[in-house]
Design a protein around this motif. Structure first.
Motif, PDB file in Angstrom:
ATOM      1  N   ARG A   4      -3.084  24.416  25.672  1.00 31.46           N
ATOM      2  CA  ARG A   4      -4.167  24.699  26.608  1.00 31.46           C
ATOM      3  C   ARG A   4      -5.415  24.892  25.768  1.00 31.46           C
ATOM      4  O   ARG A   4      -5.461  25.801  24.949  1.00 31.46           O
ATOM      5  CB  ARG A   4      -3.812  25.939  27.423  1.00 31.46           C
ATOM      6  N   VAL A   5      -6.425  24.025  25.981  1.00 34.03           N
ATOM      7  CA  VAL A   5      -7.545  23.927  25.049  1.00 34.03           C
ATOM      8  C   VAL A   5      -8.889  24.112  25.756  1.00 34.03           C
ATOM      9  O   VAL A   5      -9.094  23.659  26.877  1.00 34.03           O
ATOM     10  CB  VAL A   5      -7.508  22.547  24.342  1.00 34.03           C
ATOM     11  N   LEU A   6      -9.807  24.756  25.033  1.00 35.54           N
ATOM     12  CA  LEU A   6     -11.207  24.863  25.425  1.00 35.54           C
ATOM     13  C   LEU A   6     -12.004  23.960  24.487  1.00 35.54           C
ATOM     14  O   LEU A   6     -11.823  24.011  23.280  1.00 35.54           O
ATOM     15  CB  LEU A   6     -11.687  26.311  25.285  1.00 35.54           C
ATOM     16  N   ILE A   7     -12.880  23.124  25.060  1.00 32.58           N
ATOM     17  CA  ILE A   7     -13.739  22.242  24.271  1.00 32.58           C
ATOM     18  C   ILE A   7     -15.134  22.845  24.236  1.00 32.58           C
ATOM     19  O   ILE A   7     -15.711  23.145  25.280  1.00 32.58           O
ATOM     20  CB  ILE A   7     -13.801  20.823  24.875  1.00 32.58           C
ATOM     21  N   VAL A   8     -15.690  23.011  23.024  1.00 32.91           N
ATOM     22  CA  VAL A   8     -17.019  23.612  22.867  1.00 32.91           C
ATOM     23  C   VAL A   8     -17.898  22.680  22.048  1.00 32.91           C
ATOM     24  O   VAL A   8     -17.656  22.439  20.872  1.00 32.91           O
ATOM     25  CB  VAL A   8     -16.928  24.990  22.170  1.00 32.91           C
ATOM     26  N   ASP A   9     -18.926  22.152  22.706  1.00 31.80           N
ATOM     27  CA  ASP A   9     -19.896  21.269  22.046  1.00 31.80           C
ATOM     28  C   ASP A   9     -21.137  21.240  22.918  1.00 31.80           C
ATOM     29  O   ASP A   9     -21.032  21.249  24.144  1.00 31.80           O
ATOM     30  CB  ASP A   9     -19.314  19.856  21.901  1.00 31.80           C
ATOM     31  N   ASP A  10     -22.312  21.216  22.303  1.00 34.70           N
ATOM     32  CA  ASP A  10     -23.543  21.226  23.090  1.00 34.70           C
ATOM     33  C   ASP A  10     -23.887  19.858  23.669  1.00 34.70           C
ATOM     34  O   ASP A  10     -24.838  19.750  24.445  1.00 34.70           O
ATOM     35  CB  ASP A  10     -24.723  21.793  22.284  1.00 34.70           C
ATOM     36  N   VAL A  43     -13.139  32.081  26.227  1.00 33.57           N
ATOM     37  CA  VAL A  43     -11.904  32.394  25.517  1.00 33.57           C
ATOM     38  C   VAL A  43     -11.337  33.710  26.053  1.00 33.57           C
ATOM     39  O   VAL A  43     -10.135  33.824  26.305  1.00 33.57           O
ATOM     40  CB  VAL A  43     -12.118  32.457  23.988  1.00 33.57           C
ATOM     41  N   ALA A  44     -12.202  34.691  26.265  1.00 35.13           N
ATOM     42  CA  ALA A  44     -11.752  35.977  26.806  1.00 35.13           C
ATOM     43  C   ALA A  44     -11.148  35.821  28.202  1.00 35.13           C
ATOM     44  O   ALA A  44     -10.131  36.437  28.519  1.00 35.13           O
ATOM     45  CB  ALA A  44     -12.914  36.968  26.842  1.00 35.13           C
ATOM     46  N   ALA A  50      -5.908  27.011  22.007  1.00 37.97           N
ATOM     47  CA  ALA A  50      -6.727  26.456  20.932  1.00 37.97           C
ATOM     48  C   ALA A  50      -8.127  26.137  21.440  1.00 37.97           C
ATOM     49  O   ALA A  50      -8.360  26.004  22.647  1.00 37.97           O
ATOM     50  CB  ALA A  50      -6.073  25.184  20.382  1.00 37.97           C
ATOM     51  N   VAL A  51      -9.046  26.031  20.480  1.00 38.68           N
ATOM     52  CA  VAL A  51     -10.441  25.698  20.773  1.00 38.68           C
ATOM     53  C   VAL A  51     -10.875  24.566  19.844  1.00 38.68           C
ATOM     54  O   VAL A  51     -10.705  24.671  18.630  1.00 38.68           O
ATOM     55  CB  VAL A  51     -11.366  26.914  20.571  1.00 38.68           C
ATOM     56  N   LEU A  52     -11.408  23.487  20.428  1.00 39.85           N
ATOM     57  CA  LEU A  52     -12.053  22.428  19.656  1.00 39.85           C
ATOM     58  C   LEU A  52     -13.522  22.802  19.637  1.00 39.85           C
ATOM     59  O   LEU A  52     -14.179  22.814  20.676  1.00 39.85           O
ATOM     60  CB  LEU A  52     -11.835  21.065  20.307  1.00 39.85           C
ATOM     61  N   LEU A  53     -14.047  23.162  18.470  1.00 44.74           N
ATOM     62  CA  LEU A  53     -15.330  23.849  18.352  1.00 44.74           C
ATOM     63  C   LEU A  53     -16.311  23.107  17.443  1.00 44.74           C
ATOM     64  O   LEU A  53     -16.035  22.922  16.256  1.00 44.74           O
ATOM     65  CB  LEU A  53     -15.066  25.253  17.794  1.00 44.74           C
ATOM     66  N   ASP A  54     -17.443  22.718  17.999  1.00 45.39           N
ATOM     67  CA  ASP A  54     -18.504  22.078  17.222  1.00 45.39           C
ATOM     68  C   ASP A  54     -19.130  23.099  16.274  1.00 45.39           C
ATOM     69  O   ASP A  54     -19.285  24.273  16.617  1.00 45.39           O
ATOM     70  CB  ASP A  54     -19.561  21.535  18.176  1.00 45.39           C
ATOM     71  N   ALA A  68     -15.460  35.195  15.284  1.00 47.37           N
ATOM     72  CA  ALA A  68     -15.314  36.109  16.419  1.00 47.37           C
ATOM     73  C   ALA A  68     -14.018  35.846  17.179  1.00 47.37           C
ATOM     74  O   ALA A  68     -13.317  36.789  17.572  1.00 47.37           O
ATOM     75  CB  ALA A  68     -16.520  35.979  17.349  1.00 47.37           C
ATOM     76  N   ILE A  69     -13.683  34.584  17.376  1.00 50.16           N
ATOM     77  CA  ILE A  69     -12.436  34.245  18.066  1.00 50.16           C
ATOM     78  C   ILE A  69     -11.248  34.739  17.249  1.00 50.16           C
ATOM     79  O   ILE A  69     -10.345  35.383  17.775  1.00 50.16           O
ATOM     80  CB  ILE A  69     -12.330  32.723  18.304  1.00 50.16           C
ATOM     81  N   ARG A  70     -11.243  34.452  15.972  1.00 48.56           N
ATOM     82  CA  ARG A  70     -10.113  34.821  15.115  1.00 48.56           C
ATOM     83  C   ARG A  70      -9.958  36.345  15.028  1.00 48.56           C
ATOM     84  O   ARG A  70      -8.846  36.846  14.930  1.00 48.56           O
ATOM     85  CB  ARG A  70     -10.281  34.208  13.728  1.00 48.56           C
ATOM     86  N   ALA A  71     -11.080  37.081  15.066  1.00 44.77           N
ATOM     87  CA  ALA A  71     -11.011  38.548  15.005  1.00 44.77           C
ATOM     88  C   ALA A  71     -10.442  39.135  16.299  1.00 44.77           C
ATOM     89  O   ALA A  71      -9.627  40.058  16.265  1.00 44.77           O
ATOM     90  CB  ALA A  71     -12.392  39.126  14.719  1.00 44.77           C
ATOM     91  N   ALA A  72     -10.872  38.606  17.440  1.00 46.21           N
ATOM     92  CA  ALA A  72     -10.459  39.170  18.726  1.00 46.21           C
ATOM     93  C   ALA A  72      -9.139  38.589  19.241  1.00 46.21           C
ATOM     94  O   ALA A  72      -8.370  39.292  19.904  1.00 46.21           O
ATOM     95  CB  ALA A  72     -11.556  38.949  19.765  1.00 46.21           C
ATOM     96  N   TRP A  73      -8.902  37.319  18.945  1.00 43.49           N
ATOM     97  CA  TRP A  73      -7.705  36.625  19.437  1.00 43.49           C
ATOM     98  C   TRP A  73      -7.091  35.832  18.287  1.00 43.49           C
ATOM     99  O   TRP A  73      -7.207  34.601  18.216  1.00 43.49           O
ATOM    100  CB  TRP A  73      -8.067  35.690  20.591  1.00 43.49           C
ATOM    101  N   PRO A  74      -6.423  36.487  17.360  1.00 46.86           N
ATOM    102  CA  PRO A  74      -5.940  35.821  16.150  1.00 46.86           C
ATOM    103  C   PRO A  74      -4.934  34.696  16.393  1.00 46.86           C
ATOM    104  O   PRO A  74      -4.762  33.832  15.534  1.00 46.86           O
ATOM    105  CB  PRO A  74      -5.320  36.951  15.324  1.00 46.86           C
ATOM    106  N   ALA A  75      -4.288  34.669  17.537  1.00 44.61           N
ATOM    107  CA  ALA A  75      -3.319  33.605  17.815  1.00 44.61           C
ATOM    108  C   ALA A  75      -3.985  32.299  18.257  1.00 44.61           C
ATOM    109  O   ALA A  75      -3.339  31.256  18.276  1.00 44.61           O
ATOM    110  CB  ALA A  75      -2.325  34.061  18.880  1.00 44.61           C
ATOM    111  N   VAL A  76      -5.257  32.355  18.622  1.00 46.73           N
ATOM    112  CA  VAL A  76      -5.956  31.146  19.075  1.00 46.73           C
ATOM    113  C   VAL A  76      -6.272  30.266  17.874  1.00 46.73           C
ATOM    114  O   VAL A  76      -6.905  30.708  16.915  1.00 46.73           O
ATOM    115  CB  VAL A  76      -7.258  31.506  19.841  1.00 46.73           C
TER     116      VAL A  76
END
Length: 124
Positions: A4-10, A43-44, A50-54, A68-76
Protein backbone atom coordinates in the motif's frame (compact mmCIF):
# COMPACT_ATOMS: atom_id res chain seq x y z
CA UNK A 1 1.36 -9.44 -0.23
CA UNK A 2 0.26 -6.20 -1.86
CA UNK A 3 2.10 -3.03 -0.90
CA UNK A 4 0.00 0.00 0.00
CA UNK A 5 1.82 3.06 -1.32
CA UNK A 6 1.64 6.85 -1.15
CA UNK A 7 3.11 8.74 -4.13
CA UNK A 8 4.65 12.15 -3.34
CA UNK A 9 5.79 14.45 -6.15
CA UNK A 10 5.00 18.06 -6.98
CA UNK A 11 4.37 17.17 -10.65
CA UNK A 12 0.96 15.64 -11.36
CA UNK A 13 2.30 14.08 -14.58
CA UNK A 14 4.90 12.12 -12.62
CA UNK A 15 2.30 11.00 -10.08
CA UNK A 16 0.14 9.71 -12.94
CA UNK A 17 3.14 7.93 -14.49
CA UNK A 18 4.11 6.32 -11.18
CA UNK A 19 0.53 5.15 -10.65
CA UNK A 20 0.41 3.72 -14.18
CA UNK A 21 3.69 1.85 -13.59
CA UNK A 22 2.81 0.50 -10.14
CA UNK A 23 -0.83 -0.52 -10.34
CA UNK A 24 -0.23 -3.25 -12.96
CA UNK A 25 2.38 -4.68 -10.57
CA UNK A 26 -0.30 -5.19 -7.91
CA UNK A 27 0.65 -2.13 -5.86
CA UNK A 28 -2.30 -0.41 -4.18
CA UNK A 29 -1.99 3.39 -4.44
CA UNK A 30 -3.54 4.87 -1.28
CA UNK A 31 -3.14 8.46 -2.38
CA UNK A 32 -0.97 11.18 -3.85
CA UNK A 33 0.56 14.34 -2.43
CA UNK A 34 2.34 17.26 -4.05
CA UNK A 35 3.94 18.78 -0.96
CA UNK A 36 6.00 17.44 1.92
CA UNK A 37 3.66 18.61 4.70
CA UNK A 38 0.70 17.04 2.90
CA UNK A 39 2.69 13.81 2.60
CA UNK A 40 3.34 13.71 6.35
CA UNK A 41 -0.35 14.26 7.10
CA UNK A 42 -1.32 11.54 4.63
CA UNK A 43 1.18 9.06 6.07
CA UNK A 44 -0.32 9.70 9.52
CA UNK A 45 -3.87 9.23 8.24
CA UNK A 46 -3.41 6.40 5.72
CA UNK A 47 -0.50 4.43 7.25
CA UNK A 48 0.96 3.20 3.94
CA UNK A 49 3.49 0.39 3.76
CA UNK A 50 5.73 2.55 1.60
CA UNK A 51 6.18 6.02 0.14
CA UNK A 52 7.58 6.88 -3.30
CA UNK A 53 9.02 10.30 -2.47
CA UNK A 54 10.46 12.98 -4.75
CA UNK A 55 13.58 14.72 -3.44
CA UNK A 56 12.59 18.18 -4.74
CA UNK A 57 9.33 19.39 -3.21
CA UNK A 58 8.11 22.99 -2.94
CA UNK A 59 7.88 23.20 0.86
CA UNK A 60 10.17 20.58 2.43
CA UNK A 61 12.84 18.61 0.67
CA UNK A 62 12.41 14.86 0.39
CA UNK A 63 15.27 14.22 2.80
CA UNK A 64 13.49 16.10 5.59
CA UNK A 65 10.21 14.33 4.80
CA UNK A 66 11.99 10.96 4.79
CA UNK A 67 13.63 11.64 8.16
CA UNK A 68 10.26 12.64 9.65
CA UNK A 69 8.53 9.54 8.28
CA UNK A 70 11.28 7.22 9.51
CA UNK A 71 11.25 8.85 12.98
CA UNK A 72 7.47 8.63 13.45
CA UNK A 73 6.72 5.47 11.45
CA UNK A 74 9.92 3.40 11.24
CA UNK A 75 8.21 0.48 9.47
CA UNK A 76 7.26 2.64 6.46
CA UNK A 77 9.65 2.03 3.57
CA UNK A 78 10.67 5.20 1.74
CA UNK A 79 11.98 5.15 -1.82
CA UNK A 80 13.41 8.49 -2.84
CA UNK A 81 13.29 9.46 -6.50
CA UNK A 82 14.87 12.25 -8.49
CA UNK A 83 15.94 13.31 -11.96
CA UNK A 84 19.46 13.57 -10.50
CA UNK A 85 21.60 10.53 -9.64
CA UNK A 86 22.10 9.45 -6.04
CA UNK A 87 25.69 10.73 -6.08
CA UNK A 88 24.43 14.29 -6.61
CA UNK A 89 23.10 14.32 -3.05
CA UNK A 90 26.22 13.12 -1.28
CA UNK A 91 25.71 12.00 2.31
CA UNK A 92 22.20 13.46 2.54
CA UNK A 93 20.77 10.36 0.86
CA UNK A 94 22.58 7.92 3.13
CA UNK A 95 21.73 9.88 6.29
CA UNK A 96 17.97 10.26 5.76
CA UNK A 97 17.08 6.60 6.26
CA UNK A 98 15.60 5.90 2.83
CA UNK A 99 15.07 2.28 1.89
CA UNK A 100 16.16 2.81 -1.72
CA UNK A 101 16.67 5.40 -4.47
CA UNK A 102 15.14 5.40 -7.96
CA UNK A 103 16.28 7.63 -10.80
CA UNK A 104 13.15 8.96 -12.48
CA UNK A 105 14.44 8.30 -15.99
CA UNK A 106 15.06 4.65 -15.13
CA UNK A 107 11.73 3.88 -13.47
CA UNK A 108 10.02 0.66 -14.38
CA UNK A 109 7.01 -0.83 -12.69
CA UNK A 110 8.69 -4.07 -11.64
CA UNK A 111 11.81 -2.32 -10.28
CA UNK A 112 9.91 0.23 -8.21
CA UNK A 113 7.39 -2.37 -7.01
CA UNK A 114 10.32 -4.49 -5.81
CA UNK A 115 11.87 -1.52 -3.97
CA UNK A 116 8.56 -0.59 -2.35
CA UNK A 117 7.54 -4.10 -1.47
CA UNK A 118 8.27 -6.10 1.64
CA UNK A 119 11.68 -7.66 1.50
CA UNK A 120 12.78 -5.33 -1.30
CA UNK A 121 16.38 -4.26 -1.55
CA UNK A 122 17.75 -1.99 1.14
CA UNK A 123 19.49 1.17 0.05
CA UNK A 124 23.17 0.92 -0.70
Amino acid sequence: MTSRVLIVDDHADFRRLARALLEPEGVEILGEAGRGRDALAMVAALRPDAVLLDVQLPDLDGFAVCRAIRAAWPAVRVVLCSVRPTAAYGPRYAECGAHAFAAKDELTGPAVALMLGPGGPAST
